[in-house]
Motif scaffolding. Structure first.
Motif, PDB file in Angstrom:
ATOM      1  N   GLY A  17       0.810  -1.221   0.000  1.00  0.00           N
ATOM      2  CA  GLY A  17       0.000   0.000   0.000  1.00  0.00           C
ATOM      3  C   GLY A  17       0.834   1.257   0.000  1.00  0.00           C
ATOM      4  N   ASN A  18       1.912   1.264   0.770  1.00  0.00           N
ATOM      5  CA  ASN A  18       2.786   2.429   0.808  1.00  0.00           C
ATOM      6  C   ASN A  18       3.525   2.631  -0.504  1.00  0.00           C
ATOM      7  N   ALA A  19       4.114   1.552  -1.024  1.00  0.00           N
ATOM      8  CA  ALA A  19       4.874   1.671  -2.267  1.00  0.00           C
ATOM      9  C   ALA A  19       3.983   2.141  -3.402  1.00  0.00           C
ATOM     10  N   ALA A  20       2.737   1.643  -3.446  1.00  0.00           N
ATOM     11  CA  ALA A  20       1.819   2.043  -4.508  1.00  0.00           C
ATOM     12  C   ALA A  20       1.382   3.495  -4.351  1.00  0.00           C
ATOM     13  N   SER A  21       0.915   3.858  -3.158  1.00  0.00           N
ATOM     14  CA  SER A  21       0.331   5.190  -2.970  1.00  0.00           C
ATOM     15  C   SER A  21       1.374   6.296  -3.026  1.00  0.00           C
ATOM     16  N   VAL A  41      14.774  13.897  -3.565  1.00  0.00           N
ATOM     17  CA  VAL A  41      13.759  14.318  -2.604  1.00  0.00           C
ATOM     18  C   VAL A  41      12.721  13.209  -2.520  1.00  0.00           C
ATOM     19  N   GLY A  42      12.083  13.060  -1.367  1.00  0.00           N
ATOM     20  CA  GLY A  42      11.120  11.979  -1.205  1.00  0.00           C
ATOM     21  C   GLY A  42       9.916  12.397  -0.392  1.00  0.00           C
ATOM     22  N   ILE A  43       8.892  11.536  -0.439  1.00  0.00           N
ATOM     23  CA  ILE A  43       7.668  11.726   0.342  1.00  0.00           C
ATOM     24  C   ILE A  43       7.386  10.446   1.103  1.00  0.00           C
ATOM     25  N   LYS A  44       7.071  10.590   2.389  1.00  0.00           N
ATOM     26  CA  LYS A  44       6.770   9.439   3.245  1.00  0.00           C
ATOM     27  C   LYS A  44       5.526   9.741   4.062  1.00  0.00           C
ATOM     28  N   ASN A  45       4.664   8.739   4.212  1.00  0.00           N
ATOM     29  CA  ASN A  45       3.512   8.907   5.099  1.00  0.00           C
ATOM     30  C   ASN A  45       3.949   8.788   6.549  1.00  0.00           C
ATOM     31  N   VAL A  46       3.157   9.342   7.435  1.00  0.00           N
ATOM     32  CA  VAL A  46       3.382   9.249   8.879  1.00  0.00           C
ATOM     33  C   VAL A  46       2.196   8.511   9.487  1.00  0.00           C
ATOM     34  N   GLY A  47       2.467   7.518  10.313  1.00  0.00           N
ATOM     35  CA  GLY A  47       1.396   6.793  10.985  1.00  0.00           C
ATOM     36  C   GLY A  47       0.869   5.642  10.154  1.00  0.00           C
ATOM     37  N   GLN A  92      -0.796  11.877   7.381  1.00  0.00           N
ATOM     38  CA  GLN A  92       0.163  12.973   7.295  1.00  0.00           C
ATOM     39  C   GLN A  92       1.303  12.555   6.378  1.00  0.00           C
ATOM     40  N   TYR A  93       1.975  13.553   5.788  1.00  0.00           N
ATOM     41  CA  TYR A  93       3.127  13.291   4.930  1.00  0.00           C
ATOM     42  C   TYR A  93       4.339  14.054   5.440  1.00  0.00           C
ATOM     43  N   SER A  94       5.510  13.461   5.251  1.00  0.00           N
ATOM     44  CA  SER A  94       6.757  14.145   5.588  1.00  0.00           C
ATOM     45  C   SER A  94       7.648  14.174   4.352  1.00  0.00           C
ATOM     46  N   PHE A  95       8.529  15.183   4.298  1.00  0.00           N
ATOM     47  CA  PHE A  95       9.351  15.424   3.114  1.00  0.00           C
ATOM     48  C   PHE A  95      10.784  15.710   3.537  1.00  0.00           C
ATOM     49  N   ALA A  96      11.729  15.164   2.782  1.00  0.00           N
ATOM     50  CA  ALA A  96      13.144  15.458   2.994  1.00  0.00           C
ATOM     51  C   ALA A  96      13.837  15.466   1.645  1.00  0.00           C
TER      52      ALA A  96
END
Length: 794
Positions: A342-346, A479-485, A651-655
């Motif tokens: 689910g994470n890899a797809a979304s 740069v990347g995007i990651k969900n939180v929780g 929520q999303y986080s970015f670095a």
């Protein structure tokens, strides 16, 4: 570190030292650096036995026979257990799908699967006895990749699947499949002036935590068991352990012991059930501690992946479409593969605005080692591929790779391919601007003023392979995007119990949660929250156990958000109760009790104007305020199984990273000189810990870029390098300078405006290092980790 942006929410008790926003030192820090901290492997009981696990030498085999007689006859052996000795009807466990047998049931599905258990009076006695167990195996055909997993007549690793994912997978050897369909890819292709494609391979990474799996199970007089264990999620362990033991949950009492790192590898069970089984069988405490070899077989790893990506863009650089397919190898058992899918797809499109998207992600059952949670959780593999695509697309367009990313960067209000709107700050372009604007480290740093080379600064380091000849510098960005929780409709909540009372004339708060402190600094933050909300200096953190409600897992960058939110919520309720007591006792003496906004600061009740009304000791007297409350963030929803649409994340986080590398092109050696990071953290509750998390995550991403990989023999599905001799992780000599630029753009939906920190830097550090190596060598480099032979053609 710099910090800019919208400040976090105004908080209660800001005058109390050691509160939110301060770099408070960790209470366990000194003990850990001096070697005095008690880890799970240090536990001891006077009359304890030692447990040991016999593991399969084969990746796929039928157990023809199993003879334990010689092992049982050895002096000092108290018990030998096999599948037939399991006491309850429930014999399997699993985080989501209960497909993992506590001990092998007539068949082994991966190299190192547990087959039998031994309890003895000495660890070496237990090992020798296990070696005397006679097991006859009949090897079976292997499933090792998508072709062998889905071929006609392929061996089914889990026949008769009836889990909730089975109905929508195209083959029983596919654990889960998630498509994402957004817009019209055909229309996007028609608009594209440039199309680039890539095939990418991501290796299997180990969490490589320093403290091995360990725990101590103590049988209790009530027929239950007390388990002291290093884990990430006490209550999930409890939910899986109790049924296999045949005990109600209240008779399995769990307490967190010292945890030497986790990174996802302790979300699944390892020795927990085994130690409890042996303790209940022998009536004696049983300790189990894996050595490093056993540890490589005793926990899940990061999913290796094969990824196909296609991007299109107009001549001016606007992305027109994305098509990708991600195949994750989940190994023999499901673990958390469905959620990783689910994470890899979304998140597979990255932090970019793309109107037309088709993504297919799936995870396989194979006879390779089981894979599950690891820092970054599916988003890491996708980020490696989509960031390589951005560089490839920039080259095809003749554009600066950072400018291309900024042109297409999402921002607050952007809509993801899942249809979810990003409703908090998403400063993707700004993060890239910051890492690009940072001055580059000096060239040829190995050269000293006297002319002698400092070989430590060269590729190859102290091996003294070069003095600078053939060394080329490269710079790369990602740069990347990651969900939180937890996501996709999971009931993600946490529980906190807070007690406030007067002891020795001073108000003292006690915070009790089941949060697993695995080194991330959560106990420090909980004390900071209590000081801030209750205005007291003395805060005690109660040991984590299952005598309080669940705190969920220490994973998904969620603990500060969710358990921190629960502590804040409980403290607010305690504060209101204290003020209620004060109004009843003292309110008649001062009208401000009824009319002013009252705060707790420095052990006193004060008005918002600073007037002191009473001390907390005076208000409380002999009374104790003790409240336990749950706290939930806003709900999420499952992704549609046909289109992938849904508000799946909270929520999303970015670095963003810029990597500077130097490569010895003749020997294929890489030196990462600098790995600069910029990250939005919403609110830095403890700035020192925040920077530490970012630097740690960046280093873990560096590891998988240039050295870390569990090597599985494709012919036998056996692990070839289960030790730190052959599985390499970055040491201090491999770790570059990691300057960190912290933004604080508050998320109004989160406690204090915070944003989960720990995972996002692990995403973008890997592709940034690869991009820098590509820039230095001109090679395509579409797999991790990069090895010397990939750079020299040998």
């Amino acid at each position: 570190m710099t910090a800019t942006g919208v400040p976090g929410h105004l908080t209660q008790g800001s005058a109390t030292r050691g509160g939110i926003g301060e770099s408070t030192l960790r209470p366990d820090g000194t003990l850990k650096v001096t070697g005095e901290f008690a880890y799970a492997s240090d536990m001891w009981h006077e009359d304890m036995l030692w447990g040991h696990t016999l593991r399969s030498p084969h990746a796929h085999a039928r157990i023809v026979s199993l003879d334990t007689g010689e092992a049982l006859a050895q002096a000092g052996v108290y018990a030998v257990l096999t599948y037939d000795d399991l006491p309850a009807e429930v014999k399997n466990y699993g985080l989501e799908i209960q497909d993992t047998p506590a001990l092998a049931n007539g068949r082994v599905r991966h190299h190192g699967e547990p087959v039998a258990l031994v309890a003895a009076d000495h660890p070496e006695t237990a090992r020798r006895a296990a070696a005397k167990i006679k097991v006859v195996y009949e090897e079976l055909p292997l499933v090792t990749d998508e072709a062998s997993a889905t071929a006609p007549g392929a061996p089914l690793l889990h026949e008769g699947r009836d889990d909730h994912h089975a109905a929508h997978t195209p083959h029983p050897n596919i654990v889960h499949r998630q498509p994402i369909v957004h817009g019209d890819v055909a229309a996007g292709r028609a608009r594209a002036d440039v199309v680039v494609t890539g095939e990418y391979v991501f290796g299997m990474q180990d969490q490589a935590f320093l403290g091995p799996e360990s725990g101590l199970a103590v049988p209790a007089e009530d027929g239950g068991v007390d388990l002291y264990v290093a884990t990430q999620w006490l209550h999930a362990d409890l939910r899986q352990i109790a049924p296999v033991l045949g005990l109600p949950e209240e008779k399995v009492r769990m307490t967190l012991s010292g945890v030497g790192g986790a990174f996802g590898g302790r979300e699944d069970l390892s020795m927990q059930i085994h130690a409890c089984l042996l303790a209940l069988r022998t009536g004696k405490p049983v300790k189990m501690v894996y050595n490093r070899f056993e540890s490589f077989f005793g926990h899940v790893h990061r999913h290796p992946a094969k990824l196909h990506y296609e991007h299109g863009a107009t001549r001016d650089g606007k992305l027109t479409h994305l098509v990708c397919r991600i195949v994750l190898d989940g190994g023999a058992y499901a673990s958390s593969s469905p959620a990783v899918v689910g994470n890899a797809a979304s998140l597979g499109a990255g932090p970019y605005n793309i109107d037309n998207v088709e993504i297919e992600t799936l995870a396989l059952y194979t006879n390779n080692p089981p894979c599950g949670a690891m820092r970054g959780f599916g988003a890491v593999q996708a980020c490696f591929a989509y960031e390589a695509q951005m560089d490839k697309l920039a080259a095809a367009l003749g554009m600066d790779p950072v400018e291309l990313r900024q042109l297409n960067a999402m921002e607050q209000g952007s809509v993801l391919p899942t249809g979810q709107s990003v409703d908090s700050p998403a400063p993707v372009a700004e993060l890239l601007r910051r890492v690009k604007a940072r001055p580059l480290p000096p060239e040829r740093q190995w050269e000293s003023a006297g002319g002698a080379a400092d070989i430590r600064a060269l590729p190859g380091g102290l091996s003294n392979t070069t003095h600078g000849e053939g060394v080329v510098r490269g710079v790369g960005y990602a740069v990347g995007i990651k969900n939180v929780g937890f996501s996709e409709g999971f009931d993600d909540y946490s529980t906190a119990r807070v007690r406030l009372q007067v002891a020795g004339g001073e108000p003292v708060a006690v915070v009790h949660t089941a949060m697993a402190e695995v080194g991330q600094g959560g106990i420090t933050v909980h004390a900071q929250i209590a000081r801030t909300e209750l205005g007291v200096s003395q805060v005690t953190i109660h040991p984590a156990d299952t005598q309080v409600g669940s705190a969920g897992s220490t994973s998904a960058s969620r603990q500060t958000y969710v358990t921190g939110g629960a502590v804040k919520h409980a403290c607010e309720a305690v504060r209101e109760k204290v003020l209620e007591i004060g109004r009843a006792k003292l309110g008649t003496y001062h009208p401000a009790w009824a009319t002013a906004e009252l705060l707790l600061e420095g052990g006193k009740v004060v008005t918002d104007g600073g007037e002191v009304l009473a001390s907390l000791a005076e208000v409380l007297g002999d009374e104790v305020v003790d409240l336990e409350l749950e706290w939930r963030h806003r709900p999420t929803e499952p992704f549609d199984l046909r289109t992938g649409q849904g508000d799946g994340h909270v929520q999303y986080s970015f670095a963003a990273h810029r990597a500077v590398v130097e490569v010895d092109t003749e020997l294929g050696l890489v030196k990462v000189v600098e790995l600069a990071c910029a990250q939005d953290v919403g609110k830095a509750l403890n700035p020192l810990s925040v920077v530490g998390q970012i630097q740690g995550g960046s280093t873990q991403g560096l590891g998988v870029a240039v050295m870390e990989e569990i090597v599985v023999d494709p012919a036998t599905a056996k692990v070839r390098n289960p030790s730190f001799t052959d599985y390499l992780i970055p040491t201090i000599l491999d770790t570059p300078t990691i300057p960190v630029d912290v933004l604080e753009l508050a998320d109004d939906h989160a406690p204090y405006g915070l944003r989960g920190v720990g995972e996002a830097p692990t995403l973008s550090s890997t592709p940034a290092v690869l991009a820098a190596i590509r820039a230095a060598t001109g090679l395509e480099l579409n797999r991790t980790p990069v090895r010397p032979e990939h750079l020299t053609g040998s």
